[in-house]
Design an enzyme around this catalytic site. Structure first.
Site, PDB file in Angstrom:
ATOM      1  N   SER A 676       0.838  -1.195   0.000  1.00  0.00           N
ATOM      2  CA  SER A 676       0.000   0.000   0.000  1.00  0.00           C
ATOM      3  C   SER A 676       0.878   1.252   0.000  1.00  0.00           C
ATOM      4  O   SER A 676       1.621   1.487  -0.950  1.00  0.00           O
ATOM      5  CB  SER A 676      -0.956  -0.043   1.202  1.00  0.00           C
ATOM      6  OG  SER A 676      -1.974   0.925   1.085  1.00  0.00           O
ATOM      7  N   ASP A 749      -9.043  -4.559  -6.087  1.00  0.00           N
ATOM      8  CA  ASP A 749      -8.652  -3.682  -4.979  1.00  0.00           C
ATOM      9  C   ASP A 749      -9.699  -2.576  -4.812  1.00  0.00           C
ATOM     10  O   ASP A 749      -9.957  -1.810  -5.737  1.00  0.00           O
ATOM     11  CB  ASP A 749      -7.283  -3.068  -5.269  1.00  0.00           C
ATOM     12  CG  ASP A 749      -6.685  -2.345  -4.069  1.00  0.00           C
ATOM     13  OD1 ASP A 749      -7.442  -2.004  -3.144  1.00  0.00           O
ATOM     14  OD2 ASP A 749      -5.464  -2.133  -4.071  1.00  0.00           O
ATOM     15  N   HIS A 783      -7.424  -5.424  -1.621  1.00  0.00           N
ATOM     16  CA  HIS A 783      -6.202  -4.710  -1.227  1.00  0.00           C
ATOM     17  C   HIS A 783      -5.202  -5.644  -0.541  1.00  0.00           C
ATOM     18  O   HIS A 783      -4.001  -5.528  -0.722  1.00  0.00           O
ATOM     19  CB  HIS A 783      -6.577  -3.552  -0.302  1.00  0.00           C
ATOM     20  CG  HIS A 783      -5.472  -2.580  -0.080  1.00  0.00           C
ATOM     21  ND1 HIS A 783      -4.861  -1.896  -1.111  1.00  0.00           N
ATOM     22  CD2 HIS A 783      -4.851  -2.152   1.060  1.00  0.00           C
ATOM     23  CE1 HIS A 783      -3.927  -1.098  -0.625  1.00  0.00           C
ATOM     24  NE2 HIS A 783      -3.888  -1.242   0.687  1.00  0.00           N
TER      25      HIS A 783
END
Length: 815
Positions: A676, A749, A783
């Protein structure tokens, strides 16, 4: 571009060929597996999750899966208005389930297995506040069932409904502790709207001069059919369910966003979603109507109409009544907050928010309770219904403050309970333990004038959790217990006075969860009056092959004097004096000052475990790892990103230099990775320094022009900081990235800002400029990556990439 479908059994052959080829390849590969020693570790089934009853007399042991199969993750999912909906379950889409439930007395050893269908897919488990019963959901091929079980007869659970709907609103206990308030799929609901064979026309959005800065979101509505689908799944029938009794249906079906019963059990605070919908915002920002209704569905009091939340300043709040809730200890009293600065954090005002209240039957005007200097961040309640603690946040200083108020006296001066930097781990006094009152509302757990405080106990040598008690009259604090060095032991609960010999609360009985680097987490009953303990669980080490792994906190400094730290891991078979290839894994955080930036956040006494996509699996392949290497970005919150690149490069160099100085790392064989915002960091490091031989960037964002109204803690929109957005976007510097970079991303995601296209375009940019790169898009993953096949493939990719470009680097240091 030549298409080649790869289908090789050997992971080593597949990945070696993929990495060594000089041509551009694309296509779909079969899932691959990492070395068997990693598979064996990743596949270990976790110990059951433990849920104690509110009175701490009972334990639910909930069996968990290690990872779901890709078939579970690939089930049909409907993404609408920021929600991911399971159209079969009529609830939020989930990729993993619990598989079993057992009940046992806290002080007993014989657990009773709750009978479930096989195979079972258990969702949510919830205790009643009177500890006499619990409920759980079961997801079937036909929908979601809600089951109720009594602690005195757990082997005969009762199904309350097979039509539960939790798309927007979960279930909740009524104040009597027996009945359940929930939303059901309406009767005669029919089939979901069919997708049209052809569009009726274009999809149009328009704006007429309104300023509406909006962060980027995924899974938004895009057309009229999406709107119809969302309304279909969000429309529910409110009901009260009781074992052995007919359902009590309340009102007509509606898009019920939330509903909470008052402490007296006679009023419902209901929030409904309204049209029109938005194609730019999630359902949490849709128009709403908030009312108090009776159990017969009759409207008693209109609280507020909430318009579309689209004209809110960045990091601001909407105007009007917000955070409306019932006040514990009062039969039916509402409390809410209202902005005094028009919701704009940039405006200079003496008070930003104000608390107001109104009592049933809601005929009198609302009364002012408290004015709050900074932004309201929450409220806590106490057994004395006149006491309440407000928490406020100063965003400019990153400061948090909690004040204790006595609502019975307008002349009383609030007492300061907490006043510290949000980033000050060492100064965290802990949180007040709470318990449900007789109606199920959360209040402070209190013994006389004393409340319990439990905290992580961050120190320069790692966390040492503690139990304090604080006198809310004198504000005196006493330390009752602290974790011993070498362990990580945290307080789960303090037993009620009736279970304590020590009535004044200075030596209570407590339940703790304890672990160490070599001992898995287990639960204990401690009697502080006798300094004795009794083990409540006896979970064994599932991965003894990891016990030889060494880890310790290491401290060092950035060139500008900022103190830094990391957890240094060495493989189980490490030989002293050997310099290993090193992986630096990190995630940047923002700070106002260097003193808090340098505080230790690692836990060296945690039980060492490796699961999922953890990069720690690389320890089995002969790498040293600087984990959670601090990458602080320090400065004024308005401008700190102006020096983002310089600060992370300086922190990365300091981490490498320190590992080399310890004699454990080869400074010429170093890789970097992150997930991330850590992936954003990784790409920036590869673009702006030559410290690394390779990088792994998972689920990142690389082009900040695609997040124009801010990202992470960046407050400025791009039009106020065009140069900064460009400078810290690694996409804009892709021509400089010549160090091999592996990009991994979930195709689904839904994290704001990290759209899959971020990795796809980054790959194109690096490839187009002659860089060495590989893009792995994981089907059906979000994610984070959950399916066993996706997890193992991610591990295989990371191992192969770092083996080739870091461990296999030829210019090995002679130091």
């Amino acid at each position: 571009m030549r298409f080649r479908k790869i289908n090789l059994r050997s992971i080593s052959l597949f990945l070696t060929m993929a990495c060594m080829t000089s041509s551009i390849t694309s296509g779909q590969s079969t899932y691959q597996s990492p070395p068997v020693e990693i598979v064996d570790i990743i596949d270990i089934k976790p110990e059951p999750a433990i849920s104690f009853s509110p009175d701490s007399n009972w334990m639910l042991l909930v069996d968990r899966d290690s990872m779901p199969d890709i078939a579970d993750v690939a089930r049909r999912m409907v993404a609408l208005a920021g929600n991911r909906i399971d159209p079969v379950a009529n609830g939020a889409f989930r990729t993993d389930f619990n598989r079993g439930i057992s009940l046992r007395p806290r002080d007993g050893r014989n657990a009773i297995r709750i009978p479930l269908q096989d195979p079972s897919r258990v969702g949510t488990v919830s205790w009643s506040h009177d500890s006499k019963s619990f409920v759980y959901t079961l997801v079937t091929d036909n929908g979601t069932e809600l089951w109720w079980a009594a602690t005195d007869n757990p082997s005969k659970p009762i199904r309350l409904t097979d039509r539960l709907n939790t798309v927007l609103q979960s279930f909740d206990w009524m104040p009597d502790g027996r009945r359940v308030l929930c939303c059901l799929v309406p009767e005669n609901h029919g089939r979901e709207p069919a997708s049209p064979n052809a569009p009726a026309g274009p999809n149009i959005q328009e704006s007429y001069g309104n300023t509406s800065p909006t962060r980027t979101y995924q899974d938004l509505l895009t057309n009229a059919h999406d709107e119809a689908l969302f309304e279909y799944f969000a429309t529910t029938q409110l009901a009260i369910l009781e074992p052995g009794k007919p359902d009590i249906k309340i009102g007509e079906p509606a898009m019920i966003d939330s509903v909470v019963c008052s402490p007296d059990g006679m009023h419902l605070l209901m929030t409904k979603l309204l049209k029109p919908f938005s194609y730019l915002l999630t359902s949490s920002s849709f128009p709403k109507q908030v009312d108090v209704v009776g159990l017969d569905g009759r409207n008693i009091y209109h609280v507020v109409d909430i318009p579309m939340e689209e004209n809110i300043p960045i990091e601001g709040v909407r105007t009007g009544r917000r955070s409306v809730q019932w006040r514990p200890g009062h039969p039916a009293t509402l409390v809410w907050t209202e902005a005094l600065d028009e919701g704009d954090p940039r405006k200079k005002v003496p008070h930003r928010d104000q608390l107001k209240t109104i009592d049933s039957p809601f005929n009198d005007p609302a009364r002012d309770l408290v004015r709050i200097e900074h932004r309201y961040a929450g409220i806590s309640f106490f057994p004395n219904p006149n006491l309440m603690m407000t928490t406020e946040m100063d965003r400019d200083r990153r400061w948090v403050r909690s004040l204790l108020h006595d609502a019975s006296s307008t002349q009383s001066t609030p007492k300061i309970m907490v006043d510290r930097s949000m980033r000050d781990r060492y100064g965290d006094p802990g949180r007040i333990l709470t318990k449900p009152d007789s109606t199920g509302y959360s209040i402070a757990q209190q013994s006389g004038p004393w409340v319990w405080l439990v905290g992580q106990g961050a120190t320069s040598n790692g966390n040492l959790p503690f139990l304090d008690r604080k006198n809310i009259e004198t504000l005196q604090i006493e330390r009752l217990w602290r974790c011993s060095s070498g362990f990580l032991e945290s307080v789960v609960s303090v037993l009620p006075n009736m279970d304590n010999i020590d009535i004044d609360g200075s030596h209570p009985k407590i339940i703790t969860r304890r672990e160490s680097p070599s001992q898995p987490p287990n639960y204990f009953l401690r009697d502080l009056s006798t300094a004795s303990e009794v083990a409540l669980t006896d979970f064994q080490d599932p991965t003894p092959q990891l016990r030889g792994i060494r880890k310790k906190i290491v401290k060092y400094q950035r060139a500008d004097g900022v103190p830094l730290s990391a957890t240094l891991y060495l493989p189980a078979d490490y030989v002293e004096g050997t310099r290993l290839p090193l992986i630096v894994w990190a995630y940047p955080l923002e700070f106002n000052d260097a003193s808090t930036a340098g505080q230790i956040s690692a836990n060296p006494s945690e039980f060492t475990r490796i699961g999922g996509i953890s990069h720690l699996a690389l320890l089995t392949q002969g790498f040293a790892i600087m984990d959670e290497a601090t990458m602080p970005v320090i400065g004024d919150p308005e401008t700190m990103n102006d020096t983002f690149v310089e600060q992370i490069v300086g922190a990365a160099k300091a981490a490498i230099d320190h590992a080399v100085s310890l004699g454990v790392a080869d400074g010429n064989r170093v890789g970097v990775g992150g997930h991330s915002y850590g992936a954003f960091m990784t790409a920036n490091l590869l673009a702006h320094c030559d410290l690394f031989k390779a990088g792994v960037a998972r689920s990142g964002a690389y082009n900040r022009t695609l997040t124009p109204f801010g990202f992470q803690s960046e407050r400025r929109p791009i039009w106020e900081a065009k140069e900064i957005y460009s400078n810290i976007s690694p996409f804009m510097h892709a021509d400089k990235i010549k160090t091999p970079i592996l990009l991994i991303h979930g195709e689904n995601d839904n994290n704001p800002g990290t759209f899959p296209i971020q990795s796809q375009r980054m790959f194109q940019a690096v490839k187009g400029n002659g860089g060495t790169t590989r893009l792995v898009m994981l089907p059906h993953e979000s994610h984070g990556y959950r399916a066993r096949q996706s997890v193992l493939h991610t591990q295989a990719e990371m191992v192969a990439w770092f083996n080739k470009y870091v461990k296999g680097a030829t210019n090995v240091s002679s130091r």
